[in-house]
Design a protein around this motif. Structure first.
Motif, PDB file in Angstrom:
ATOM      1  N   UNK A 121      15.373  43.825  -5.564  1.00  0.00           N
ATOM      2  CA  UNK A 121      14.187  44.260  -4.837  1.00  0.00           C
ATOM      3  C   UNK A 121      14.357  45.673  -4.308  1.00  0.00           C
ATOM      4  N   UNK A 122      13.271  46.443  -4.361  1.00  0.00           N
ATOM      5  CA  UNK A 122      13.231  47.783  -3.779  1.00  0.00           C
ATOM      6  C   UNK A 122      12.020  47.865  -2.863  1.00  0.00           C
ATOM      7  N   UNK A 123      12.237  48.312  -1.639  1.00  0.00           N
ATOM      8  CA  UNK A 123      11.166  48.399  -0.645  1.00  0.00           C
ATOM      9  C   UNK A 123      10.837  49.867  -0.355  1.00  0.00           C
ATOM     10  N   UNK A 124       9.554  50.137  -0.202  1.00  0.00           N
ATOM     11  CA  UNK A 124       9.095  51.460   0.209  1.00  0.00           C
ATOM     12  C   UNK A 124       8.071  51.288   1.324  1.00  0.00           C
ATOM     13  N   UNK A 125       8.168  52.120   2.348  1.00  0.00           N
ATOM     14  CA  UNK A 125       7.140  52.198   3.380  1.00  0.00           C
ATOM     15  C   UNK A 125       6.288  53.428   3.088  1.00  0.00           C
ATOM     16  N   UNK A 126       5.098  53.199   2.586  1.00  0.00           N
ATOM     17  CA  UNK A 126       4.217  54.297   2.196  1.00  0.00           C
ATOM     18  C   UNK A 126       3.465  54.838   3.406  1.00  0.00           C
ATOM     19  N   UNK A 180       1.741  44.886   1.789  1.00  0.00           N
ATOM     20  CA  UNK A 180       0.900  44.639   2.959  1.00  0.00           C
ATOM     21  C   UNK A 180      -0.573  44.767   2.613  1.00  0.00           C
ATOM     22  N   UNK A 181      -1.410  44.079   3.405  1.00  0.00           N
ATOM     23  CA  UNK A 181      -2.851  44.132   3.219  1.00  0.00           C
ATOM     24  C   UNK A 181      -3.415  45.540   3.413  1.00  0.00           C
ATOM     25  N   UNK A 182      -2.696  46.390   4.146  1.00  0.00           N
ATOM     26  CA  UNK A 182      -3.185  47.742   4.404  1.00  0.00           C
ATOM     27  C   UNK A 182      -3.025  48.671   3.203  1.00  0.00           C
ATOM     28  N   UNK A 183      -2.266  48.244   2.213  1.00  0.00           N
ATOM     29  CA  UNK A 183      -2.047  49.057   1.017  1.00  0.00           C
ATOM     30  C   UNK A 183      -3.226  48.883   0.061  1.00  0.00           C
ATOM     31  N   UNK A 184      -3.815  49.990  -0.352  1.00  0.00           N
ATOM     32  CA  UNK A 184      -4.902  49.954  -1.338  1.00  0.00           C
ATOM     33  C   UNK A 184      -4.314  49.912  -2.748  1.00  0.00           C
ATOM     34  N   UNK A 185      -4.994  49.213  -3.663  1.00  0.00           N
ATOM     35  CA  UNK A 185      -4.454  49.087  -5.016  1.00  0.00           C
ATOM     36  C   UNK A 185      -5.574  49.186  -6.047  1.00  0.00           C
ATOM     37  N   UNK A 186      -5.220  49.707  -7.199  1.00  0.00           N
ATOM     38  CA  UNK A 186      -6.165  49.797  -8.309  1.00  0.00           C
ATOM     39  C   UNK A 186      -5.385  49.961  -9.605  1.00  0.00           C
ATOM     40  N   UNK A 231      -4.693  53.713 -26.386  1.00  0.00           N
ATOM     41  CA  UNK A 231      -4.077  54.912 -25.829  1.00  0.00           C
ATOM     42  C   UNK A 231      -4.034  54.808 -24.308  1.00  0.00           C
ATOM     43  N   UNK A 232      -2.971  55.297 -23.753  1.00  0.00           N
ATOM     44  CA  UNK A 232      -2.832  55.308 -22.307  1.00  0.00           C
ATOM     45  C   UNK A 232      -1.899  54.231 -21.812  1.00  0.00           C
ATOM     46  N   UNK A 233      -1.201  54.551 -20.732  1.00  0.00           N
ATOM     47  CA  UNK A 233      -0.235  53.626 -20.150  1.00  0.00           C
ATOM     48  C   UNK A 233      -0.823  53.103 -18.847  1.00  0.00           C
ATOM     49  N   UNK A 234      -0.973  51.791 -18.723  1.00  0.00           N
ATOM     50  CA  UNK A 234      -1.611  51.190 -17.557  1.00  0.00           C
ATOM     51  C   UNK A 234      -0.596  50.979 -16.434  1.00  0.00           C
ATOM     52  N   UNK A 235      -0.951  51.443 -15.250  1.00  0.00           N
ATOM     53  CA  UNK A 235      -0.107  51.307 -14.074  1.00  0.00           C
ATOM     54  C   UNK A 235      -0.959  50.849 -12.896  1.00  0.00           C
ATOM     55  N   UNK A 236      -0.299  50.307 -11.878  1.00  0.00           N
ATOM     56  CA  UNK A 236      -0.975  49.942 -10.637  1.00  0.00           C
ATOM     57  C   UNK A 236      -0.722  51.054  -9.623  1.00  0.00           C
ATOM     58  N   UNK A 237      -1.788  51.598  -9.072  1.00  0.00           N
ATOM     59  CA  UNK A 237      -1.680  52.624  -8.035  1.00  0.00           C
ATOM     60  C   UNK A 237      -1.698  51.939  -6.671  1.00  0.00           C
ATOM     61  N   UNK A 238      -0.594  52.034  -5.939  1.00  0.00           N
ATOM     62  CA  UNK A 238      -0.475  51.484  -4.589  1.00  0.00           C
ATOM     63  C   UNK A 238      -0.469  52.640  -3.603  1.00  0.00           C
ATOM     64  N   UNK A 239      -1.425  52.633  -2.676  1.00  0.00           N
ATOM     65  CA  UNK A 239      -1.597  53.749  -1.746  1.00  0.00           C
ATOM     66  C   UNK A 239      -1.495  53.258  -0.312  1.00  0.00           C
ATOM     67  N   UNK A 270       3.968  48.599   3.622  1.00  0.00           N
ATOM     68  CA  UNK A 270       5.189  48.347   2.861  1.00  0.00           C
ATOM     69  C   UNK A 270       4.866  47.724   1.512  1.00  0.00           C
ATOM     70  N   UNK A 271       5.561  48.164   0.472  1.00  0.00           N
ATOM     71  CA  UNK A 271       5.482  47.537  -0.836  1.00  0.00           C
ATOM     72  C   UNK A 271       6.886  47.078  -1.222  1.00  0.00           C
ATOM     73  N   UNK A 272       6.954  45.938  -1.910  1.00  0.00           N
ATOM     74  CA  UNK A 272       8.223  45.386  -2.386  1.00  0.00           C
ATOM     75  C   UNK A 272       8.108  45.231  -3.896  1.00  0.00           C
ATOM     76  N   UNK A 273       8.985  45.930  -4.620  1.00  0.00           N
ATOM     77  CA  UNK A 273       8.943  45.931  -6.083  1.00  0.00           C
ATOM     78  C   UNK A 273      10.110  45.113  -6.627  1.00  0.00           C
ATOM     79  N   UNK A 274       9.872  44.417  -7.751  1.00  0.00           N
ATOM     80  CA  UNK A 274      10.891  43.567  -8.358  1.00  0.00           C
ATOM     81  C   UNK A 274      11.356  44.186  -9.672  1.00  0.00           C
TER      82      UNK A 274
END
Length: 246
Positions: A152-157, A174-180, A195-203, A207-211
């Motif tokens: 796990x890797x955590x970031x506080x945006x 967290x619920x306060x993080x916007x995503x698209x 064409x194109x690489x799909x990613x999730x934008x977390x703003x 806090x986000x926790x990535x696996x």
């Protein structure tokens, strides 16, 4: 209620329940329990909500049924083992903090935590087994235990700070993080198609926790070896397909 997370690579959530205490899980999560634990099934949420609440949960990647484990005639023990190598993470949920987790992240919770869909977006991708990108929302009041795979890797945006994440690596945030869902043009991706690489934008903020080891990625990594051992593409496709849909 006392909860212990035992082990390292394949952890086990072991819960000691006092008489009358209960824990809620998705259907089929039980690993072992003491004889005085009573199991009941329901389609409604921990705080009610009835059939419509269960449909929201299914849309988020969960099952129609949930199971409640309650200690009767004395204290009891119930345990839930991780399905893949990784971590089990406790999270406190309250009205000021709901969490969004990947579609199979919710392992267990105390009564009072409601689980519903946060996002269901179709992605033209074999990587997700045809199910698209889904997130579950955990809200209400209580404690939840989330299963995340790999390290796990955590970031506080900070407010306005964005991290672009491969969809499979999104663990929870967290619920306060916007995503698209966003597309990075210029790269043709055989996994996603087109064409194109799909990613999730977390703003941020939040806090986000990535696996590090999403199950779909593991399935694709194993595909060449499964094909060799299974003696052909049909058996390999069946095996990997089951992993992608899990």
């Amino acid at each position: 209620m006392q909860a212990n997370i035992n082990g390292s690579t394949m952890p086990v959530l072991e819960m000691q329940l006092a008489p009358g205490e209960a824990v809620i899980t998705p259907h089929g999560e039980l690993s072992w329990m003491s004889p005085n634990i009573t199991m009941t099934q329901t389609t409604g949420g921990p705080n009610g909500g009835g059939f419509m609440n269960s449909l929201k949960r299914v849309a988020g990647g969960g099952g129609l049924f949930m199971t409640q484990y309650q200690a009767t005639n004395g204290p009891g023990l119930v345990a839930f083992a991780a399905k893949v190598p990784g971590h089990i993470v406790p999270v406190d949920i309250h009205p000021q903090r709901s969490m969004l987790v990947h579609r199979h992240g919710w392992l267990a919770s105390t009564p009072g935590v409601n689980v519903s869909v946060a996002l269901q977006q179709s992605i033209r991708s074999g990587l997700f087994g045809g199910d698209g990108f889904r997130l579950q929302r955990l809200e209400g009041q209580g404690r939840a235990w989330i299963e995340l795979s790999g390290e796990l890797t955590r970031y506080n945006l900070a407010p306005g700070q964005t991290m672009l994440v491969h969809p499979g690596h999104v663990g929870m945030f967290d619920q306060t993080v916007q995503f698209s869902i966003t597309t990075v043009p210029g790269i043709r991706n055989k996994i996603f198609g087109g064409d194109g690489f799909l990613l999730v934008a977390l703003t941020g903020p939040g806090e986000i926790v990535l696996q590090s080891m999403p199950l779909p990625n593991l399935a694709h990594a194993l595909l060449p070896y499964v094909g060799a051992e299974a003696g052909g593409g049909a058996a390999a496709s069946t095996f990997v397909g089951s992993m992608l849909r899990s």
